[in-house]
Design an enzyme around this catalytic site. Sequence first.
Site, PDB file in Angstrom:
ATOM      1  N   LYS A  24      44.828  18.320  65.572  1.00  0.00           N
ATOM      2  CA  LYS A  24      45.876  17.400  65.252  1.00  0.00           C
ATOM      3  C   LYS A  24      46.599  16.837  66.614  1.00  0.00           C
ATOM      4  CE  LYS A  24      50.365  16.783  62.920  1.00  0.00           C
ATOM      5  NZ  LYS A  24      51.383  17.295  61.764  1.00  0.00           N
ATOM      6  N   ASP A  26      56.067  12.684  66.024  1.00  0.00           N
ATOM      7  CA  ASP A  26      56.020  12.678  64.674  1.00  0.00           C
ATOM      8  C   ASP A  26      57.674  12.532  64.114  1.00  0.00           C
ATOM      9  OD1 ASP A  26      56.060  12.773  61.905  1.00  0.00           O
ATOM     10  OD2 ASP A  26      55.642  14.967  61.862  1.00  0.00           O
ATOM     11  N   LYS A  78      62.465  11.803  59.450  1.00  0.00           N
ATOM     12  CA  LYS A  78      62.917  13.259  59.765  1.00  0.00           C
ATOM     13  C   LYS A  78      64.631  13.080  60.131  1.00  0.00           C
ATOM     14  CE  LYS A  78      58.875  15.373  61.319  1.00  0.00           C
ATOM     15  NZ  LYS A  78      58.467  16.613  60.351  1.00  0.00           N
ATOM     16  N   ASP A  91      53.648  17.647  68.404  1.00  0.00           N
ATOM     17  CA  ASP A  91      53.170  17.588  67.201  1.00  0.00           C
ATOM     18  C   ASP A  91      51.482  17.452  67.547  1.00  0.00           C
ATOM     19  OD1 ASP A  91      52.812  18.270  64.440  1.00  0.00           O
ATOM     20  OD2 ASP A  91      53.375  15.960  63.989  1.00  0.00           O
ATOM     21  N   ASP A  97      55.736  11.671  56.058  1.00  0.00           N
ATOM     22  CA  ASP A  97      56.051  12.844  56.960  1.00  0.00           C
ATOM     23  C   ASP A  97      54.946  13.819  56.771  1.00  0.00           C
ATOM     24  OD1 ASP A  97      56.991  13.970  58.899  1.00  0.00           O
ATOM     25  OD2 ASP A  97      58.884  15.011  57.617  1.00  0.00           O
ATOM     26  N   GLU A 120      51.790  13.406  57.612  1.00  0.00           N
ATOM     27  CA  GLU A 120      50.795  12.467  57.979  1.00  0.00           C
ATOM     28  C   GLU A 120      49.700  13.479  58.799  1.00  0.00           C
ATOM     29  OE1 GLU A 120      53.650  13.709  59.656  1.00  0.00           O
ATOM     30  OE2 GLU A 120      52.453  14.256  61.361  1.00  0.00           O
ATOM     31  N   ARG A 152      47.647  15.523  57.786  1.00  0.00           N
ATOM     32  CA  ARG A 152      46.619  15.927  56.891  1.00  0.00           C
ATOM     33  C   ARG A 152      45.836  14.397  56.776  1.00  0.00           C
ATOM     34  NH1 ARG A 152      50.529  18.025  52.221  1.00  0.00           N
ATOM     35  NH2 ARG A 152      51.616  18.735  54.096  1.00  0.00           N
TER      36      ARG A 152
HETATM   37  N1  BES Z   1      54.616  18.084  61.883  1.00  0.00           N
HETATM   38  C1  BES Z   1      55.059  18.480  60.899  1.00  0.00           C
HETATM   39  C2  BES Z   1      55.144  19.943  60.606  1.00  0.00           C
HETATM   40  C3  BES Z   1      56.052  20.827  61.508  1.00  0.00           C
HETATM   41  C4  BES Z   1      57.500  20.635  60.991  1.00  0.00           C
HETATM   42  C5  BES Z   1      55.504  21.431  62.517  1.00  0.00           C
HETATM   43  C6  BES Z   1      58.324  21.391  62.070  1.00  0.00           C
HETATM   44  C7  BES Z   1      56.514  22.199  63.281  1.00  0.00           C
HETATM   45  C8  BES Z   1      57.922  22.287  63.094  1.00  0.00           C
HETATM   46  C9  BES Z   1      54.332  17.740  59.747  1.00  0.00           C
HETATM   47  O1  BES Z   1      53.910  16.387  60.048  1.00  0.00           O
HETATM   48  C10 BES Z   1      55.516  17.630  58.670  1.00  0.00           C
HETATM   49  O2  BES Z   1      56.243  16.786  58.870  1.00  0.00           O
HETATM   50  N2  BES Z   1      55.204  18.287  57.445  1.00  0.00           N
HETATM   51  C11 BES Z   1      56.014  18.159  56.397  1.00  0.00           C
HETATM   52  C12 BES Z   1      55.443  18.020  55.123  1.00  0.00           C
HETATM   53  C13 BES Z   1      56.256  17.638  54.012  1.00  0.00           C
HETATM   54  C14 BES Z   1      56.684  16.515  53.954  1.00  0.00           C
HETATM   55  C15 BES Z   1      55.362  18.074  52.833  1.00  0.00           C
HETATM   56  C16 BES Z   1      56.968  19.376  56.538  1.00  0.00           C
HETATM   57  O3  BES Z   1      56.536  20.619  56.770  1.00  0.00           O
HETATM   58  O4  BES Z   1      58.325  19.172  56.094  1.00  0.00           O
HETATM   59 ZN    ZN Z   2      53.254  16.188  61.878  1.00  0.00          ZN
HETATM   60 MN    MN Z   3      55.145  14.970  59.724  1.00  0.00          MN
END
Ligand code: BES
Ligand code: ZN
Ligand code: MN
Length: 528
Positions: free
Chosen positions: A263, A268, A275, A286, A345, A347, A349
Amino acid sequence: MNFELKQLSLASLHQQKTEILLVLIDDNHLASSHEPQSAIEQAVSRALQKAHLEPKAGKTLTLWNVPGVKANPVILAHCGLGTAKQVRQAVTAAAKEAKTAIPECKHLSLYLPSIAQERVPSAMQALSESLYVYTTTKPSAKSASLATAVLCVEPLFKGSLDQTALQEAFDEGKARVLGMNFTKEWSNRPSNHATPTHLGQAAKTLTSYKKIDVQVLGPKEVAKLGMGSFMSVAQGSNEPLRFIVMHYKGAADKSPPVVLIGKGITFDTGGISLKPGAGMDEMKFDMCGAATVLGVFKSLGELSPKINVIGLIPACENMPDGKSIKPGDVVTSMSGQTIEILNTDAEGRLILCDALTYARRFKPSLVLDMATLTGACIIALGHLRSGLFTPNDELAQALLAAGERTLDPCWRLPLDEEYAEGLKSNFADTANIGDRSAGSITAAKFLERFTQGLNWAHLDIAGTAWKSSGPGKGATARPLPMVLSFLIDQAKQSKPTLPAPKAHASQGSKKAPQSLSSKKLGKTTAKR
Ligand code: BES
Ligand code: ZN
Ligand code: MN
């Protein structure tokens, strides 16, 4: 840092010309050693007998001006029974002492007793990690970086490791730390110094290795491939996306490759599903999955194992903008499946699914993706173990074992079909999020929809790819150690290809989603 390997006994260690000498001492030291004769031997015996050095892994003793010894200071560090973990503890503690003793030390030597010879890569990694300094956007930190580390191992005797094994371990250690430093470099750079374009350039630098080839695709080529899901994430950013394709050719052309996918979200923000501000700086990390793929390729270039590996990196920013994708929008992925983006968010996947579809053209023996995918994975496993997802038990075992032996552990989580329930959508073939529960698993279930017929594993490294605080704040280069070790192991096996994924009663999904019909797959492959 440059590593050298030398066979030098404890008895002649006093002759080693170096600024600082780190000496690992194990539990058997007193029992097994003869009457101490040389300067170091005497110093060690005294330290142990007077209990100045506590006989416990990680305990250290710094000795200045030891008569008859060229190095100054000598730092003793106890490594208990010499397990990989204890060796890591000892080396880390000794390196910390070394930094305090001479902060600008340029040349140090590390002695490993016989018992720790099998821990050569772990010892090298621990040393390199303890002395790592990031300097790209902080050039003033340069003075603290070490130039040379000499690894002194007790000369081999009958019954211990043979010369070839020792050299192999050293070569693996060296390739590992070089790869990890490359991963750390790119992970740690802030997003304005690590754009998708920069990542493409970083990948290109690896073509200096004979066996590595790199193609970097831009927006036009990606559009032509039909990567509608990947493109939808990138469309809110002024930075053009990149799709990086790397080839490492270490085996015959006909040998099916392992595909690694990383990835590469270089920042992000969450997009329109923005966020919160606190800690958002950490979202420069990220792209740690992408940086791991880059690092693994550097290691492969150094080590030249007999295996074919493809690296795929979808790289872009996730930004809020007038052009951004909005919650509820539906996009068409390269596989043909449509996706309702309920949360911009989620993103990672969305970019990975198109890379998974692209991976098919290589007819890979297996596909392994690495992604800082879900905050939920940190809730589930913390910062110790990465989340591992695969329907294939044999592949799971091989990856788990590689994680254990490199102290880069992961933990398998389930893929029961019921977990995909929440991904149902009335407006597209799939939604990109489920409800709040089991967030890491739903993310994996989403990815799984793009892996039909592939032998696939997914690593969620959200909790392990970087540290948010403490002296080691910054990238960890995980899961490079486990992935590299896994690949080396695959290369050594006569039949490196793991069997095709089996259908599992509880884990595998037997039914292909409707939109991923064989006809569609055929069409995708025909695009080669
Ligand atoms: N990059 C983030 C995941 C992440 C968050 C990694 C904090 C490390 C620390 C990912 O893109 C994300 O934002 N995922 C969301 C998914 C949700 C919207 C279903 C998450 O984990 O909150
Ligand atoms: Zn992310
Ligand atoms: Mn995200």
